[in-house]
Motif scaffolding. Structure first.
Motif, PDB file in Angstrom:
ATOM      1  N   GLY A  22     -46.257 -57.619 -14.260  1.00 39.29           N
ATOM      2  CA  GLY A  22     -47.104 -58.800 -14.288  1.00 39.29           C
ATOM      3  C   GLY A  22     -48.075 -58.926 -13.144  1.00 39.29           C
ATOM      4  N   GLY A  23     -48.255 -57.853 -12.392  1.00 35.35           N
ATOM      5  CA  GLY A  23     -49.217 -57.891 -11.294  1.00 35.35           C
ATOM      6  C   GLY A  23     -50.650 -57.824 -11.801  1.00 35.35           C
ATOM      7  N   PRO A  24     -51.622 -57.970 -10.908  1.00 30.95           N
ATOM      8  CA  PRO A  24     -53.022 -57.909 -11.330  1.00 30.95           C
ATOM      9  C   PRO A  24     -53.448 -56.499 -11.682  1.00 30.95           C
ATOM     10  N   GLY A  25     -54.358 -56.384 -12.614  1.00 38.47           N
ATOM     11  CA  GLY A  25     -54.944 -55.104 -12.996  1.00 38.47           C
ATOM     12  C   GLY A  25     -56.380 -55.367 -13.386  1.00 38.47           C
ATOM     13  N   GLY A  26     -56.824 -54.816 -14.514  1.00 32.10           N
ATOM     14  CA  GLY A  26     -58.130 -55.181 -15.019  1.00 32.10           C
ATOM     15  C   GLY A  26     -58.143 -56.621 -15.487  1.00 32.10           C
TER      16      GLY A  26
END
Length: 257
Positions: free
Chosen positions: A47-51
């Motif tokens: 659930g971390g940031p990505g695009g």
């Protein structure tokens, strides 16, 4: 409450999984998430940031998660997974994302699905236009859904909308008595206080959009009533005609509940 076809399918989905072991469901959800969501150009691992934005620690409840997963988010890369995943996979990934938002024991039974599903009113004309504007991605963080949740879409930074303003002018002049001024290390900021406990103080920093949830040591932030933050500063991406359509949508939605 009358369920939509999607709602009925989702309810049946949860009922079929209610007898499963929660640990097994969450393990399956983690695997589904890693395969279908944590792809780098979408969300990051766990659930971390990505695009796409991070999902962990956002205070999303199961109602919001199941709506987004099954319906998608209009005008964004977030498509509906209602037909892309099996019923068991949908329940599992919703439960897994719920744990990323602090739910140690997400509901995988029929009761949880029933609470999460609401077809809402059928919208046409200005109300339908307002619904699109409420979550429209081209507005960036200036869209209403950055701080408000309606019908399972948006982020509930602010409290639920209880009374819909009568006009765009009234909306712009909306009083915000819950917004305080917080002072930390000599710097002031507009804030919404979530909790002041013995171990930590939790608040939203409204300095810029989107609001940032922060934790601080008890007593380290001093809060005072009032400040110079205005609701009108957050809705400048809309003109008066668009704001009127959004208000029509909110009134129609509340009548349909």
């Amino acid at each position: 409450m009358k369920l939509s076809r999607l709602g009925a399918a989702t309810l049946a989905l949860a009922m079929s999984c209610s007898a499963q072991n929660l640990t097994a469901v969450l393990k399956q959800g983690e695997q589904v998430f890693a395969k279908s969501c944590a792809t780098g150009y979408c969300h990051g691992v766990r659930g971390g940031p990505g695009g796409a934005p991070r999902l962990a620690g956002r205070r999303f409840d199961q109602a919001y998660i199941i709506n987004v997963v099954t319906r998608g988010v209009p005008d964004t890369g977030m498509a509906s997974f209602a037909t892309r995943l099996s019923r068991a996979e949908l329940v599992a990934v919703v439960a897994y994302v719920a744990t990323l938002n602090g739910f140690a024991n997400p509901n995988i039974g029929a009761g949880g699905a029933a609470a999460a599903v609401s077809a809402g009113p059928t919208l046409t004309g200005e109300a339908a236009r307002g619904a699109r504007l409420f979550t429209e991605a081209v507005r960036g963080f200036g869209r209403c859904s950055t701080c408000h949740e309606v019908g399972g879409f948006g982020i509930s930074v602010a409290s639920p909308i209880a009374k819909v303003p009568a006009s765009a002018a009234e909306l712009k002049a909306l009083a915000t008595p819950n917004v305080k001024t917080g002072t930390l290390d000599g710097e002031s900021m507009p804030v919404l206080v979530l909790s002041e406990g013995k171990r930590t103080t939790v608040y939203y920093d409204l300095t810029s959009a989107p609001p940032v949830q922060r934790n601080a040591e008890p007593g380290s932030v001093k809060f005072a009533d009032g400040g110079n933050w205005r609701h009108s500063s957050m809705i400048g991406a809309y003109n008066d005609s668009e704001l009127a359509a959004i208000l029509t949508y909110l009134r129609e939605y509340q009548r349909g509940l």
